[in-house]
Write a protein that holds these residues in place. Structure first.
Motif, mmCIF file in Angstrom:
data_model
loop_
_atom_site.group_PDB
_atom_site.id
_atom_site.type_symbol
_atom_site.label_atom_id
_atom_site.label_comp_id
_atom_site.label_asym_id
_atom_site.label_seq_id
_atom_site.Cartn_x
_atom_site.Cartn_y
_atom_site.Cartn_z
ATOM 1 N N ASP A 95 21.504 -90.417 64.003
ATOM 2 C CA ASP A 95 20.268 -90.003 64.675
ATOM 3 C C ASP A 95 19.172 -91.021 64.393
ATOM 4 O O ASP A 95 18.267 -91.223 65.197
ATOM 5 C CB ASP A 95 19.810 -88.628 64.162
ATOM 6 N N HIS B 182 29.251 -81.726 62.613
ATOM 7 C CA HIS B 182 27.838 -81.762 62.225
ATOM 8 C C HIS B 182 26.997 -80.816 63.075
ATOM 9 O O HIS B 182 26.030 -80.226 62.591
ATOM 10 C CB HIS B 182 27.304 -83.190 62.330
ATOM 11 N N GLN B 183 27.357 -80.653 64.334
ATOM 12 C CA GLN B 183 26.646 -79.703 65.180
ATOM 13 C C GLN B 183 26.761 -78.287 64.632
ATOM 14 O O GLN B 183 25.854 -77.469 64.830
ATOM 15 C CB GLN B 183 27.194 -79.767 66.613
ATOM 16 N N ARG B 184 27.841 -78.024 63.924
ATOM 17 C CA ARG B 184 28.064 -76.677 63.384
ATOM 18 C C ARG B 184 27.410 -76.486 62.020
ATOM 19 O O ARG B 184 26.854 -75.428 61.738
ATOM 20 C CB ARG B 184 29.566 -76.400 63.280
ATOM 21 N N ARG C 237 25.163 -78.861 60.350
ATOM 22 C CA ARG C 237 23.803 -79.414 60.301
ATOM 23 C C ARG C 237 23.365 -79.826 58.904
ATOM 24 O O ARG C 237 22.308 -79.436 58.415
ATOM 25 C CB ARG C 237 22.799 -78.440 60.890
ATOM 26 N N LEU D 116 31.080 -85.589 64.525
ATOM 27 C CA LEU D 116 29.890 -85.216 65.286
ATOM 28 C C LEU D 116 29.927 -83.747 65.693
ATOM 29 O O LEU D 116 28.916 -83.038 65.619
ATOM 30 C CB LEU D 116 29.757 -86.103 66.520
ATOM 31 N N ALA D 117 31.097 -83.285 66.122
ATOM 32 C CA ALA D 117 31.230 -81.874 66.484
ATOM 33 C C ALA D 117 31.025 -80.986 65.259
ATOM 34 O O ALA D 117 30.379 -79.924 65.348
ATOM 35 C CB ALA D 117 32.611 -81.629 67.106
ATOM 36 N N THR E 248 23.331 -84.101 81.455
ATOM 37 C CA THR E 248 23.420 -84.222 79.995
ATOM 38 C C THR E 248 24.176 -85.468 79.551
ATOM 39 O O THR E 248 24.252 -85.756 78.356
ATOM 40 C CB THR E 248 24.120 -82.991 79.413
#
Length: 315
Positions: free
Chosen positions: A205, A183-185, A187, A180-181, A274
């Motif tokens: 998602d 994928h944030q980078r 995308r 997940l981390a 958050t």
């Protein structure tokens, strides 16, 4: 980014693995295909890169009909990660990661730089792990190498077939968090196959729930699938604890918090806005005062408020 329109896969013996499937997967989204054995989830994924050819219907990736593309060209623009990583046992880690880059004709300095970059991206030191062979790695490390190899040529699409299914539960949770981390980078648009609804909820998602015969039962955000299953099959599949699972993927609805504020005092646990409703519920249960303080607003929340907040976060 990925479009499946009326896609069917029927084998010569008459078995229908996927039935009239329509899906639209947006760019940068992780779409989890989930369901019991025989529901067609892996077949669906393999039709995207044509490891399996569709019988009818249209599959497009970035606007291109996959059946009109050269199959090798198609696969080189789509990363592929499988259970147990699928590494070449006679290749070092560096050579495994470089596989697609070499097929694309990159020069050696560029390949070397990219391999080091990718190993660093998945938290494997190139100097420590680069010259090892797959049998010298742990299961989690092999899976990281598989992800690095799939991303090395910078494909816009990543297909993942039960990528974390062969590692122990502790390593699996860590790998999920790392992915997940990552994928944030990067995308990428990701299609993830899993039989585990908890993994689908955590990583996806969007979730596509499929049943035997290749029928799509529901396609929606995790909170919607958990909170509002569209059929008895989906309700049974996601489990009787789906309300708890939904709390984990429901954000705190800041605009629905009450007017009461509270100062940071002993016995009150602070929760960032958050966080999830699950985190907020846990804080209210653990706090000696029975009160959680949402930061930075300082709004006070009690156990009795959670149901109202859950309704406010309804998809």
């Amino acid at each position: 980014m990925i479009s499946l329109q009326d896609v069917t896969k029927q084998y010569p013996d008459g078995t229908v693995a996927v039935h009239d499937l329509t899906l639209e997967i947006d760019e940068g989204v992780i779409c989890a295909l989930v369901g019991p054995s025989g529901c067609g989830k892996t077949t669906t994924m393999r039709m995207i890169n044509r490891l399996i050819e569709p019988t009818s219907g249209t599959i497009q990736v970035n606007g291109d009909d996959v059946t009109a593309l050269d199959v090798q060209e198609l696969r080189r623009r789509i990363g592929y990660v499988i259970q147990n990583a699928g590494l070449f046992p006679h290749y070092t880690v560096r050579k495994n990661v470089a596989t697609v880059c070499r097929l694309l004709g990159w020069d050696e300095p560029r390949i070397a730089d990219r391999v080091d970059e990718m190993l660093g991206l998945v938290d494997l030191d190139p100097d420590t792990f680069g010259d090892r062979y797959p049998h010298q790695l742990s299961g989690g490390q092999r899976q990281r190498v598989g992800v690095a190899r799939a991303l090395a040529a910078d494909p816009p699409v990543l297909l993942m077939d039960e990528p974390f299914g062969a590692v122990d539960p502790i390593a699996r949770e860590r790998l999920q968090d790392e992915f997940l981390a990552l994928h944030q980078r990067v995308r990428k648009t990701v299609v993830l196959v899993t039989h585990d609804i908890d993994e689908a909820v955590k990583l996806g998602d969007r979730i596509a729930v499929m049943r035997q015969g290749g029928y799509l039962e529901q396609f929606d955000r995790p909170a919607a699938v958990l909170g509002f299953p569209t059929s008895d099959f989906v309700a049974d599949f996601v489990g009787s604890d789906r309300a708890i699972k939904r709390l984990r993927v429901s954000p705190i609805p800041d605009d629905a918090l009450g007017d009461e504020t509270i100062e940071p005092v002993p016995g009150v646990i602070e929760v960032p806005v958050t966080a999830s409703l699950y985190d907020l519920l846990a804080a209210t249960l653990q706090a000696d005062s029975g009160v959680a303080r949402v930061t930075p607003s300082g709004k006070a929340v009690r156990v009795g408020d959670i149901d109202r907040l859950m309704m406010a976060s309804r998809p």
